[in-house]
Design an enzyme around this catalytic site. Structure first.
Site, short mmCIF file in Angstrom:
data_model
loop_
_atom_site.label_atom_id
_atom_site.label_comp_id
_atom_site.label_asym_id
_atom_site.label_seq_id
_atom_site.Cartn_x
_atom_site.Cartn_y
_atom_site.Cartn_z
N SER A 1 0.81 -1.22 0.00
CA SER A 1 0.00 0.00 0.00
C SER A 1 0.85 1.27 0.00
CB SER A 1 -0.94 0.00 1.21
OG SER A 1 -0.21 -0.07 2.43
N ASP B 1 10.86 0.85 -1.36
CA ASP B 1 9.87 -0.16 -1.01
C ASP B 1 9.32 0.12 0.38
OD1 ASP B 1 8.30 -2.41 -1.18
OD2 ASP B 1 9.96 -3.80 -1.56
N GLY B 2 8.21 -0.48 0.69
CA GLY B 2 7.64 -0.38 2.02
C GLY B 2 8.17 -1.49 2.92
N LYS C 1 9.49 -8.10 5.76
CA LYS C 1 8.69 -7.81 4.58
C LYS C 1 8.01 -9.08 4.09
CE LYS C 1 10.36 -5.31 1.32
NZ LYS C 1 9.04 -4.64 1.23
N GLY C 2 7.00 -8.92 3.26
CA GLY C 2 6.32 -10.07 2.68
C GLY C 2 4.85 -10.14 3.00
N GLU D 1 11.21 -8.80 -4.04
CA GLU D 1 11.65 -7.57 -3.39
C GLU D 1 13.10 -7.68 -2.90
OE1 GLU D 1 7.37 -5.91 -1.65
OE2 GLU D 1 8.55 -7.34 -0.48
#
EC number: 5.3.1.6
Length: 262
Positions: free
Chosen positions: A35, A89-90, A102-103, A111
């Site tokens: 998001s 990236d977030g 992450k993931g 990523e």
């Protein structure tokens, strides 16, 4: 978009807006998934359309690729790019060492490949993602479908010797079907509650047959940009131990918000 953005969305937007200023014409840039990364793609698309920014974007998922093309970004593959100037990236969690989980969006394999093929990685996040100790967010592990119960059992057995508080290993589902990544694999979510030694855990997970990659990003992130609901943005660069805070005036009738709503 009619009405005012929720504070969490404002936080994500201002973090993305600040990160977009790192992108310059001629660059090759990894575009994250999730998001907050979607706000970044929207910001960069606006810069392409209105400011003439020219760069190549390497998406980390099919979802990001579709959005990037929609907003006018020139999309290429990592094979075509070979190496990237920057990845933005977030994250689902990050700690003081800029170690990440992450993931949550199921794209941590791509990523991680894209981030490690970049000169720098910038992480954008809202303030809720900052934690003292990783592990409240389930740790994703991408695994091949063959022998799934064996892999799942081996991971559970391995966790008994790790410095974690929880040991539940749960297959991620999408409705009543297994969640399938862009690479055709499954994801096991490890509900650990607290990860005492992320580096050791990452090494041990990746030694298990059937595991493709886990969602711990260690020594990968260089800069974190944190957005707040009041428009403040804090930037920390771990490579030179610097940081700063700026204030954005967020206008709720900004065209970019209309794009997000669509």
């Amino acid at each position: 978009m009619s009405g005012e953005l929720a504070p969490i969305d404002k936080a994500k937007f201002v973090a993305a807006k600040q990160a977009s200023e790192f992108v310059e014409s001629g660059m090759k840039v990894g575009l994250g998934t999730g998001s907050t990364a979607e706000w970044l793609v929207q910001c960069l698309g606006e810069m392409v359309r209105e400011e003439g920014l020219k760069f190549k974007g390497v998406p980390t998922s099919k979802r990001t690729a579709l959005l990037a093309k929609k907003v006018g970004i020139d999309v290429i593959t990592l094979d075509e790019a070979k190496w990237l100037d920057l990845t933005i990236d977030g994250t689902d969690e990050f700690d003081a060492d800029l170690t990440l989980i992450k993931g949550g969006g199921g794209a941590h394999l791509r990523e991680k490949i894209v981030a490690t093929a970049s000169d720098r990685m910038i992480v954008i996040a809202d303030a809720t993602k900052k934690v003292d100790t990783l592990g409240a967010f389930p740790l994703p592990v991408e695994v091949i479908p063959f022998g799934l119960p064996v892999t799942q059992g081996l991971i559970g057995e391995m966790l008994t010797s790790m410095d974690v508080l929880g040991r539940d290993v749960v297959q991620r589902m999408q409705g009543d079907q297994p969640y399938v990544t862009d690479e055709g694999n499954f994801i096991l979510d490890l509900h650990l509650k607290r990860i005492g030694n992320p580096r050791q855990l990452s090494l041990m997970i990746n030694q298990i047959p059937g595991v493709v990659e886990n969602g711990l990003f260690i020594d990968v992130c260089d800069v974190v940009i944190v957005g707040y609901g009041d428009g403040r943005v804090a930037t920390r660069d771990i490579t030179n131990d610097t940081g700063n805070v700026v204030q954005f005036d967020v206008l709720d009738d900004d065209n970019i918000f209309v794009d997000i709503a669509d």
